[in-house]
Scaffold this motif. Structure first.
Motif, PDB file in Angstrom:
ATOM      1  N   SER A 805      26.515  21.635  18.894  1.00 39.97           N
ATOM      2  CA  SER A 805      27.645  21.604  19.299  1.00 39.97           C
ATOM      3  C   SER A 805      27.857  21.675  20.831  1.00 39.97           C
ATOM      4  N   ALA A 806      26.654  22.056  21.508  1.00 44.04           N
ATOM      5  CA  ALA A 806      26.415  21.898  22.983  1.00 44.04           C
ATOM      6  C   ALA A 806      26.081  20.630  23.572  1.00 44.04           C
ATOM      7  N   MET A 807      26.119  19.683  22.847  1.00 38.57           N
ATOM      8  CA  MET A 807      25.714  18.346  23.346  1.00 38.57           C
ATOM      9  C   MET A 807      26.857  17.710  24.347  1.00 38.57           C
ATOM     10  N   THR A 808      28.107  18.196  24.110  1.00 36.76           N
ATOM     11  CA  THR A 808      29.063  17.386  24.773  1.00 36.76           C
ATOM     12  C   THR A 808      28.940  18.132  26.472  1.00 36.76           C
ATOM     13  N   GLY A 809      28.957  19.084  26.527  1.00 38.37           N
ATOM     14  CA  GLY A 809      28.831  19.889  27.931  1.00 38.37           C
ATOM     15  C   GLY A 809      27.320  19.250  28.567  1.00 38.37           C
ATOM     16  N   ILE A 810      26.138  19.055  27.651  1.00 33.59           N
ATOM     17  CA  ILE A 810      25.300  18.476  28.143  1.00 33.59           C
ATOM     18  C   ILE A 810      25.395  16.928  28.711  1.00 33.59           C
ATOM     19  N   PHE A 811      26.001  16.119  27.922  1.00 35.49           N
ATOM     20  CA  PHE A 811      26.119  14.721  28.460  1.00 35.49           C
ATOM     21  C   PHE A 811      27.111  14.683  29.578  1.00 35.49           C
ATOM     22  N   GLN A 812      27.995  15.581  29.819  1.00 32.04           N
ATOM     23  CA  GLN A 812      29.006  15.719  30.960  1.00 32.04           C
ATOM     24  C   GLN A 812      28.136  16.157  32.019  1.00 32.04           C
ATOM     25  N   SER A 813      27.320  16.951  32.199  1.00 29.29           N
ATOM     26  CA  SER A 813      26.489  17.458  33.114  1.00 29.29           C
ATOM     27  C   SER A 813      25.425  16.172  33.372  1.00 29.29           C
ATOM     28  N   ILE A 814      24.799  15.336  32.560  1.00 24.76           N
ATOM     29  CA  ILE A 814      24.027  14.156  32.899  1.00 24.76           C
ATOM     30  C   ILE A 814      24.978  13.321  33.609  1.00 24.76           C
ATOM     31  N   GLY A 815      26.161  13.081  32.783  1.00 27.85           N
ATOM     32  CA  GLY A 815      26.985  11.952  33.568  1.00 27.85           C
ATOM     33  C   GLY A 815      27.231  12.329  35.040  1.00 27.85           C
ATOM     34  N   TYR A 816      27.580  13.629  35.508  1.00 30.50           N
ATOM     35  CA  TYR A 816      27.813  13.875  36.706  1.00 30.50           C
ATOM     36  C   TYR A 816      26.762  13.364  37.708  1.00 30.50           C
ATOM     37  N   GLN A 817      25.396  13.734  37.154  1.00 33.43           N
ATOM     38  CA  GLN A 817      23.981  13.371  38.041  1.00 33.43           C
ATOM     39  C   GLN A 817      24.055  11.881  38.112  1.00 33.43           C
ATOM     40  N   ILE A 818      24.297  11.116  37.152  1.00 29.88           N
ATOM     41  CA  ILE A 818      24.030   9.775  37.044  1.00 29.88           C
ATOM     42  C   ILE A 818      25.161   8.560  37.336  1.00 29.88           C
ATOM     43  N   CYS A 819      26.387   9.570  37.433  1.00 28.58           N
ATOM     44  CA  CYS A 819      27.673   8.675  37.813  1.00 28.58           C
ATOM     45  C   CYS A 819      28.346   9.643  38.876  1.00 28.58           C
ATOM     46  N   PRO A 820      27.826   9.639  40.137  1.00 28.42           N
ATOM     47  CA  PRO A 820      28.242  10.503  41.269  1.00 28.42           C
ATOM     48  C   PRO A 820      29.733  10.213  41.710  1.00 28.42           C
ATOM     49  N   ALA A 821      30.383   9.105  41.252  1.00 25.04           N
ATOM     50  CA  ALA A 821      31.779   8.833  41.514  1.00 25.04           C
ATOM     51  C   ALA A 821      32.581   9.742  40.576  1.00 25.04           C
ATOM     52  N   ALA A 822      32.017  10.055  39.780  1.00 22.14           N
ATOM     53  CA  ALA A 822      32.905  11.029  38.660  1.00 22.14           C
ATOM     54  C   ALA A 822      32.893  12.417  39.228  1.00 22.14           C
ATOM     55  N   ALA A 823      32.069  12.692  40.245  1.00 24.66           N
ATOM     56  CA  ALA A 823      32.025  14.224  40.946  1.00 24.66           C
ATOM     57  C   ALA A 823      32.581  14.032  42.441  1.00 24.66           C
ATOM     58  N   ALA A 824      32.932  15.302  42.770  1.00 30.11           N
ATOM     59  CA  ALA A 824      33.445  15.324  44.171  1.00 30.11           C
ATOM     60  C   ALA A 824      32.265  15.167  45.183  1.00 30.11           C
TER      61      ALA A 824
END
Length: 892
Positions: A805-824
Motif C-alpha cells: 500500500s506504500a507504493m503509491t507514495g514511493i512512485f510519486q517520490s521517484i516521479g518528482y526526482q525523474i520528472c523535475p517539471a512536475a516539481a517546484a
C-alpha cells in the motif's frame, strides 16, 4: 710621491743584517708590502681620473648633439685643463646615429681618455628628438574588464574600464554604448544581448598620438532548458506470490506516476510491462504498454497487467532486459534520459541454466590517430562519440578505445556489433577537369592539347577575343579556333570518378555550309591522338548553327565505360571544305558525381597490434544507421572477456578510398555473450548491461527482508548528491539526522550513513520520515539515547516498502526526482536559472537570499532566479614607465 720609500727599506735591511736573520726577514716583508700598496693606490687614482675624463667627453658629445641634431664626430680631442702638472684630455672617438624612427635618432657615443697610462673607454646611447618636428605623443592604451564573461541573455553586466596615456580626448564603445566617462577609469551596466552566442565589445581610446582599441568577448548563455521528464518504463510484479490487493496497490502506484506526468506541458513517454508476462513469458511489455504519450493507453495497459497474476517464477534479469529493450527502441525520444522502475517482493528464482546477455551499445571515450607520424587520422575524430560528426576523404584510418565494457570472466563471446550513424558526400557533382585556353594574345600552340598535323600550325590556335565570328565567348578569355579538317585532342584521367558529363561552349562560322560539321569524339583504346581507329562520336552539329553568337553551354553524358578510366582521349574535330570555315570551342569541363564512400571497420583485441578482417559498408547520401557485424558474428576469431578491457579492445574505421567524403556521426559497439548463470547472476548481468547503456534503474522491494540488499545492487547510483550531517541524535530506536543543506530524501528511501561520531548510527537504513528539508529519521535495531555529530548521508535508488500500500507514495517520490517539471523549481534537481547552482544551493530558493542559511530554504519556491551581486570594478593598471636613455657602459 713616495720616492724615498726604497731608501727606508734599505736602512731597515742593513739594520736587520746587524741585528739578526729573523729581523731581516721581517723587515723585507714589511717594506715590500708598503712599497707595492702605494703603487696600487696610485694606479686606482689614475684609473678613476681617466674614467672621469672619458665621461666628460660623453657629456661634451651630448651637448653637441643637443645643439646639432645632425652632429657626428670621429677622434675629436677635448682639453680639460691640467692636473698634477700634466695636461688633462679626452677624445670623442666616434658619434654615429641610425635611421630616424618617428622623428627620433638613436646616437651611439664612444669616448676615450688616458691619464698616466690609465686608459678608459665609455660607450653610451641616447635618443634625441628632431627639433624641426613636433614631439610624438605615444598612443594611449585601454582595458575592458566585465565582471563576468558568460551571462544569461538580457541581463545587466557591469563593465569596468581603464585607460593610460596623455591627453586622451575620447573613449567610446561600440554596440550602442557610446562614450565612456570618466575616460581614466570607471564602470557602468551594459545590457547583454537576448540571443545566445558570443559578442565582441570594442572600445576605442583617442589622443594626439593616435587611437587604440581594446575588446572583450562576452558569451551569452542560452536559457536553461525547460525541465524535461525522462522516458520511463514501469515493470510490475505479477508473479504467483502477488495477492489481489498487492496487484491493486501496484495499479494505484502506476496510475499515480502517470497522473503526475500528466501535469507536464510536454508529455513525456511512459511504458508499462511485467515479469510474469501476459503472454506467459518470463517478462513482457504488451502492445498497449509500449512507450507512448497517450496516457489513456498506458492506464489501460496498467489495468490489464495488474488484473491477475501468473504462475511463472521471478526472473528479475528478464524484467530488466525487456524494459531496457523498450527504452532503446525507435519509440524512445532521442536526447531524453531512460528510466526503468521495477517492483519485486522477493528474490529471483529464474533462469537456472546458461543465459544470453549483452553489454548494450557503448560509446568510446578516447581516440587516436592510426599512425601519428603520418597523420593517418580523420577530421574532428572525437565527434564520433560526441556531438557532431567526424569526416575523411583521404582514405585515412582512425582508432577508438575505452568503451568501458563489463563482461563476466566466464562468458562465451557470441558476437560483436559496431553501430554507426553515417553518410557519404556522394551525389554532389564536382568538376574534375576544366580548360579555358588561357588569356592574353593569340598563340599557335594550344597548351596541353595536341593538334592535327603540327601543334604550331596557324590554322588551329588559341585565339584572343576579337569581333564577328571571333567575338568573346561567355568565358571571356582565349578560345580554341579549329580550322578546316583540323582537330584538338587531349588525355583525361577519370580515376575515382563516375557518371561523367562533358560540357562546353561552341560557335560556328557565318561562311559555313550545312555540310560543314563539328564532331565531339572519345577514344578509350590508347593515348595517341593520331590513332586512326577507336574514335566514337558523342556529339555532332552543323557549323552553320550558332553563327550569330556563341551557343549556350552544351552538356553531353559520357558513356559509363569511361567511368574510373585513367586514360581516355577527348577530341573536337572539324569536317569542312573551306579554310575560312572554323569551329570555336571554349570552357571545356568534365563533371562527375564522386563514388559513394565505403566505410571500412575492423577490431583489435591486443591494443592495435593485430586486427580482424575488415568489414565494408557502402554509405548513402543521407544519414542512416548501419551495423557492421552482429550478435552472432565474431569477426573471424575466438574472443575472451579479457579482450574487451579498455587496455586491449580497439575499433578502427577507414574511408576505403580517396575522393568521396565519409561522415560518421556516432560510433558504438555491443558485445553479446552467454554465461552459465544463476537467477541472481542473470539479474546482475542484466542490470550492469542496462546501466552501461545509460538506463537509470529504480528498484522497489516490499515484503520480508530477503532480497532487499540484492535489489539495491540492481539499482543505479542515485543522482541526488550526498549531504553533510551536522547532528545525529537517537531517542529509543529513532534516529533524527540534521543535515547542513537540504537532503532531498523521501520516506521509504534507502540511505547509507557514514562518518557519524557514534559508529552505531552508521550503516544502511530506510528513511521513515522527513520532518523538514534538512532533517530525516530512520530506525535502528538498538535503542538508547545518543548525541552524535559529523558524517554524511548518501541516498540510493532502492526504496523499501513496508507494505504494497506504500507504493503509491514511493512512485510519486521517484516521479518528482525523474520528472523535475512536475516539481517546484526549488526542489526539482534542475539548475533552472542557469547560474551553476540549484535548489537549496541557490540563493534564489532562500527567503533571505542566503544559500548558506539552511533554515531559510523554501523547497516550494517556483523561481530560482536571484540578482547577482555586482563586484567592485578592478583598479586601473599603473601607467608604464618612460625610459629616455638607452645604455651607458664602460669597456674595460
Amino acid at each position: 710621491m713616495t720616492s724615498h720609500a726604497p731608501q727606508r727599506g734599505f736602512i731597515a735591511l742593513i739594520s736587520a743584517i746587524i741585528i739578526s736573520t729573523v729581523l731581516l726577514t721581517l723587515a723585507v716583508s714589511i717594506g715590500s708590502n708598503t712599497f707595492f700598496a702605494r703603487f696600487d693606490a696610485l694606479n686606482r687614482e689614475y684609473k678613476r681620473l681617466s674614467l672621469g675624463f672619458a665621461e666628460s667627453c660623453v657629456t661634451t658629445a651630448l651637448g653637441n648633439i643637443s645643439a646639432n641634431y645632425n652632429y657626428s664626430a670621429a677622434n675629436v680631442p677635448v682639453s680639460l685643463g691640467t692636473l698634477y702638472g700634466k695636461p688633462a684630455t679626452c677624445t670623442i672617438a666616434s658619434v654615429s646615429a641610425g635611421t630616424p624612427v618617428g622623428g627620433k635618432k638613436t646616437f651611439t657615443i664612444v669616448a676615450k681618455a688616458n691619464f698616466n697610462n690609465a686608459f678608459s673607454t665609455i660607450t653610451a646611447q641616447a635618443t634625441a628628438q628632431d627639433p624641426s618636428l613636433a614631439p610624438v605623443t605615444p598612443p594611449p592604451t585601454c582595458a575592458l574588464n566585465p565582471t563576468a564573461l558568460s551571462v544569461p541573455g538580457n541581463t545587466n553586466v557591469p563593465f569596468a574600464w581603464s585607460t593610460s596615456g596623455t591627453g586622451i580626448t575620447s573613449f567610446t564603445m561600440d554596440r550602442g554604448v557610446g562614450a565612456l566617462t570618466p575616460v581614466s577609469s570607471g564602470s557602468r551596466n551594459i545590457t547583454a544581448p537576448v540571443s545566445a552566442g558570443t559578442y565582441t565589445y570594442t572600445a576605442t581610446v583617442v589622443n594626439a598620438g593616435g587611437q587604440t582599441t581594446c575588446n572583450v568577448i562576452l558569451t551569452v548563455t542560452p536559457p536553461p532548458p525547460a525541465p524535461a521528464c525522462s522516458d520511463t518504463v514501469m515493470i510490475f510484479d505479477r508473479t504467483g506470490s502477488m495477492s489481489s490487493s498487492d496487484l491493486a496497490n501496484e495499479r494505484n502506484a502506476g496510475n499515480a506516476l502517470t497522473n503526475l506526468y500528466a501535469t507536464v506541458s510536454s508529455l513525456p513517454k511512459i511504458g508499462a510491462g511485467s515479469f510474469g508476462g501476459l503472454n506467459g513469458s518470463a517478462a513482457s511489455i504488451p502492445s498497449n504498454g509500449l512507450l507512448t504519450s497517450s496516457y489513456s493507453t498506458i492506464l489501460s495497459a496498467i489495468s490489464t497487467i495488474t488484473g491477475s497474476n501468473s504462475s511463472v517464477g521471478s526472473n528479475l534479469g528478464e524484467a530488466i532486459n525487456v524494459g531496457v529493450a523498450e527504452l532503446s527502441s525507435a519509440r524512445h525520444t532521442v536526447g531524453k534520459q531512460k528510466v526503468l522502475i521495477f517492483v519485486s517482493d522477493g528474490v529471483p528464482n529464474e533462469p537456472t541454466s546458461a543465459s544470453s546477455a549483452n553489454t548494450g551499445f557503448r560509446a568510446p571515450t578516447s581516440n587516436a590517430a592510426n599512425n601519428a607520424l603520418t597523420g593517418d587520422q580523420w577530421t574532428n575524430p572525437a565527434f564520433a562519440y560526441g556531438v557532431g560528426s567526424t569526416s575523411d576523404s583521404d582514405a585515412h584510418r582512425h582508432r577508438y578505445a575505452d568503451f568501458g565494457f563489463t563482461i563476466p570472466t566466464n562468458a562465451t563471446i557470441r558476437g560483436i556489433e559496431l553501430a554507426t550513424n553515417a553518410q557519404t558526400s556522394s551525389g554532389v557533382p564536382v568538376t574534375f577537369f576544366s580548360e579555358s585556353f588561357g588569356t592574353g594574345s593569340s598563340i599557335n600552340d594550344i597548351p596541353s592539347w595536341d593538334e592535327e598535323g603540327n601543334d604550331s600550325d596557324s590554322a588551329t590556335l588559341a585565339l584572343a577575343p576579337g569581333s564577328g565570328n571571333d567575338s568573346a565567348s561567355p568565358e571571356g578569355g582565349r578560345f580554341a579556333r579549329i580550322g578546316e579538317d583540323e582537330w584538338i585532342c587531349r588525355n583525361v584521367n577519370a580515376t575515382g570518378f563516375s557518371s561523367l558529363a562533358l560540357s562546353f561552349f561552341w560557335r560556328g562560322d557565318s561562311d559555313a555550309e550545312s555540310s560543314d560539321t563539328m564532331y565531339v569524339e572519345y577514344n578509350s583504346n590508347g593515348s595517341d591522338c593520331n590513332a586512326f581507329f577507336g574514335w566514337n562520336t558523342i556529339a555532332s552539329d552543323s557549323l552553320n548553327d550558332f553563327t550569330s553568337s556563341w551557343s549556350p553551354r552544351q552538356t553531353i553524358a559520357l558513356p559509363s565505360s569511361l567511368n574510373n578510366d585513367s586514360s581516355f582521349l577527348i577530341r573536337f574535330r572539324v569536317n569542312s571544305n573551306n579554310s575560312n570555315e572554323n569551329l570555336r570551342v571554349d570552357d571545356v569541363r568534365i563533371a562527375t558525381t564522386p563514388p559513394s564512400c565505403n566505410l571500412g571497420a575492423d577490431l583489435s583485441w591486443n591494443a592495435g597490434t593485430s586486427w580482424t578482417s575488415e568489414k565494408i559498408q557502402t554509405l548513402t547520401a543521407t544519414p542512416a544507421d548501419y551495423t557492421l557485424g552482429g550478435a552472432s558474428d565474431t569477426w573471424g576469431r575466438t574472443w575472451s572477456a579479457a579482450d574487451f578491457s579498455n587496455g586491449n579492445f580497439r575499433a578502427r574505421i577507414r574511408a576505403t578510398a580517396s575522393g568521396a567524403t565519409c561522415y560518421v556521426d556516432t560510433l558504438t559497439a555491443r558485445v553479446s555473450y552467454t554465461i552459465p548463470t544463476t537467477p541472481s547472476q542473470y539479474a546482475t548481468n542484466a542490470s550492469q548491461a542496462a546501466k552501461g547503456a545509460g538506463v537509470s534503474i529504480f528498484s522497489i522491494h516490499y515484503g520480508d527482508a530477503s532480497g532487499q540488499a540484492f535489489m539495491g545492487t540492481l539499482a543505479s547510483n542515485s543522482t541526488i548528491p550526498s549531504s553533510s550531517i551536522t547532528t545525529a541524535t537517537r531517542s529509543g530506536t529513532t534516529v533524527t539526522v540534521t543535515t547542513a543543506s537540504a537532503h532531498r530524501l523521501t520516506g521509504n528511501q534507502r540511505v547509507q550513513t557514514s562518518g557519524i561520531s557514534t559508529a552505531a548510527l552508521n550503516g544502511t537504513f530506510t528513511v521513515t520520515s522527513t520532518p523538514t528539508p534538512t532533517t530525516f529519521t530512520y530506525t535502528t535495531s538498538a535503542s538508547g539515547t545518543v548525541n552524535a555529530t559529523g558524517g554524511s548521508v548518501a541516498p540510493t535508488n532502492l526504496f523499501i516498502s513496508p507494505a504494497s500500500s506504500a507504493m503509491t507514495g514511493i512512485f510519486q517520490s521517484i516521479g518528482y526526482q525523474i520528472c523535475p517539471a512536475a516539481a517546484a523549481s526549488c526542489s526539482n534537481g534542475v539548475d533552472d536559472d542557469g547560474d551553476g547552482v540549484k535548489d537549496d544551493a541557490d540563493g534564489g530558493c532562500h527567503t533571505d537570499g542566503n544559500a548558506g542559511n539552511a533554515a531559510s530554504y523554501d523547497p516550494n519556491d517556483t523561481d530560482e532566479w536571484t540578482a547577482p551581486t555586482v563586484p567592485t570594478p578592478p583598479a586601473p593598471p599603473p601607467p608604464p614607465p618612460t625610459i629616455t636613455i638607452g645604455s651607458w657602459v664602460e669597456t674595460p
